[in-house]
Design an enzyme around this catalytic site. Structure first.
Site, PDB file in Angstrom:
ATOM      1  N   TYR A  47       2.058 -40.807 -26.741  1.00 62.93           N
ATOM      2  CA  TYR A  47       1.440 -40.931 -28.060  1.00 62.93           C
ATOM      3  C   TYR A  47      -0.083 -40.921 -27.942  1.00 62.93           C
ATOM      4  O   TYR A  47      -0.652 -41.588 -27.076  1.00 62.93           O
ATOM      5  CB  TYR A  47       1.856 -42.249 -28.720  1.00 62.93           C
ATOM      6  CG  TYR A  47       3.277 -42.261 -29.226  1.00 62.93           C
ATOM      7  CD1 TYR A  47       3.693 -41.382 -30.223  1.00 62.93           C
ATOM      8  CD2 TYR A  47       4.192 -43.170 -28.719  1.00 62.93           C
ATOM      9  CE1 TYR A  47       4.989 -41.407 -30.687  1.00 62.93           C
ATOM     10  CE2 TYR A  47       5.500 -43.204 -29.186  1.00 62.93           C
ATOM     11  CZ  TYR A  47       5.897 -42.312 -30.175  1.00 62.93           C
ATOM     12  OH  TYR A  47       7.175 -42.339 -30.636  1.00 62.93           O
TER      13      TYR A  47
ATOM     14  N   LYS B 141      10.609 -75.454 -22.964  1.00 63.95           N
ATOM     15  CA  LYS B 141      10.516 -74.806 -24.279  1.00 63.95           C
ATOM     16  C   LYS B 141      10.496 -73.284 -24.118  1.00 63.95           C
ATOM     17  O   LYS B 141      10.238 -72.766 -23.025  1.00 63.95           O
ATOM     18  CB  LYS B 141       9.248 -75.279 -24.990  1.00 63.95           C
ATOM     19  CG  LYS B 141       7.956 -74.861 -24.278  1.00 63.95           C
ATOM     20  CD  LYS B 141       6.727 -75.489 -24.910  1.00 63.95           C
ATOM     21  CE  LYS B 141       5.452 -75.033 -24.196  1.00 63.95           C
ATOM     22  NZ  LYS B 141       4.267 -75.739 -24.726  1.00 63.95           N
TER      23      LYS B 141
END
Ligand SMILES: *Cc1c(COP(=O)(O)O)cnc(C)c1O
Length: 388
Positions: free
Chosen positions: A269, A47
């Site tokens: 930042y 998956k």
């Protein structure tokens, strides 16, 4: 190359872009180990694009190394495996009530059924389905509640007698299998056995019975039944932290800029990091859009020229900064973000710990713009010896 690069040969590949290498021999080795540990058959769970490693490649490798069937969540994932030419049995276990049941049957995809609503929709939509009834064995989130199980079994048996479907299997899932002493393990096993007796009493004969995922495959043989259902372990993640499995991913990127800075310079930042003294910084073109967790800012490390270098400042969407310190690394040299750890580079586990997330989250979260490349699986050592 103008720079003598002292990284391992694996990471010294020239490359002008980030690259994720998937080592299929690691997946083959993990599959062989897990198949040996399984008392029954091994279902390879691929998956989420094979836990981010490439569903088709992981499926092919696992089938060649001892798995005998495949497991995915959605019918669409199963159909993608069929489209790639894989013919092994495939089970899809997570679908909406109005899923494409006819499409599943048309592609020979087994489906798990967790409720009467799903069963009724399936029998309205198509005939000939191969069904695994799904029992909630303690997860509390999916699978049929024990209260409704006998009714689901009777209804499934009725549909079977009418020739509409065949119940070939039964599944459960354990919530705390990585903690062997947790009492939910024996409760879940007992509930699974009760569910099987109930199914048999209703006239069903589920021959493929599966309860164990990676942790219970490694820790709890009583949970193995006919088939173990293993995903994380194939790609080298051991949630039980008991077994040496081999990580399969190596993530590298070139330094796209290198600069010298004065002490006191703040970067990125929020200016979350200020250089304590003069140093050199390297800019790595990978950020949280590529799957580097922002929460690992200021904690994770990378490797260049064989040396660990800290990630400093905020990891932003597209880039991260490493403090090269005394390393003489130059622009264009290859940085290893993580790898199996053989050459001292950080591992996915270290990144997961730095970010306070699961390894699963790192490997399934790597972004689409990172180029993928596969290292082919080699035959097992025993086979090599026999041809020498
Ligand atoms: C993901 C999943 C698995 C595989 O679990 P691992 O711990 O990754 O081996 C097995 N069964 C179900 C129902 C799953 O959702």
């Amino acid at each position: 190359m103008s720079h003598p690069v002292r990284t391992s040969p694996r990471t010294a590949v020239a490359g002008s872009a980030p690259r994720l290498e998937i080592d299929l021999s690691a997946i083959a080795a993990n599959t062989r180990l897990l198949a040996r540990r399984s008392t029954g058959d091994l279902m390879a769970v691929v998956k989420a694009d094979g836990f981010g490693h490439g569903a088709v490649a992981v499926a092919r490798t696992a089938l060649a190394a001892g798995a005998s069937s495949l497991g995915v969540t959605s019918i669409a994932e199963a159909q993608a495996l069929r489209a790639a030419g894989l013919h092994a049995p495939v089970l899809s276990w997570l679908n909406a009530v109005d899923a494409d049941w006819a499409g599943a049957v048309g592609q020979d995809v087994d489906v798990a059924i967790p409720s009467r609503d799903h069963l009724d929709a399936l029998t309205r939509a198509t005939i000939g389905a191969r069904v695994h009834l799904s029992l909630d064995t303690g997860m509390g989130r999916d699978g049929c509640s024990p209260v409704e199980w006998a009714d689901l079994c009777r209804a499934a048996r009725m549909a079977e007698r009418q020739g509409r479907l065949t119940v070939v299997g039964m599944m459960g899932h354990l919530p705390c299998a990585d903690v062997p002493e947790d009492p939910s393990n024996s409760r879940g096993r007992n509930r699974f056995s009760w569910g099987l007796m109930t199914a048999r009493a209703a006239g069903l004969r589920p021959t493929v019975r599966h309860l164990a995922a990676t942790s219970a495959t490694l820790l709890d043989p009583l949970a193995h039944h006919t088939t173990t259902r293993v995903g994380a372990g194939l790609v080298g993640i051991d949630p039980s932290r008991t077994t040496a499995l081999r990580p399969a991913l190596t993530l590298t990127a070139p330094l796209v800029e290198v600069r010298s800075i004065h002490g006191g310079t703040s970067i990125g930042y929020g200016h979350t990091w200020t250089a304590p003294g003069p140093t050199r910084l390297g800019l790595v073109p990978l950020g949280y859009a590529d799957g580097l967790p922002r929460s690992a800012s200021g904690r994770a490390e990378m490797q260049v020229r064989g040396e660990r270098v800290p990630v400093v400042g905020r990891i932003s969407m597209d880039m991260a900064v490493v403090d090269l310190g005394a390393s003489g690394a130059e622009v264009g040299e290859i940085v290893t973000v993580f790898g199996p750890g053989d050459a001292g580079e950080p591992t996915v586990r270290e990144w997961a710990d730095a970010a306070d997330v699961l390894e699963h989250e790192i490997v399934t979260g790597l972004g689409a713009r990172v180029a993928r490349g596969f290292r082919p699986a080699r035959p097992p050592a025993a086979a090599l010896r026999s041809v020498r």
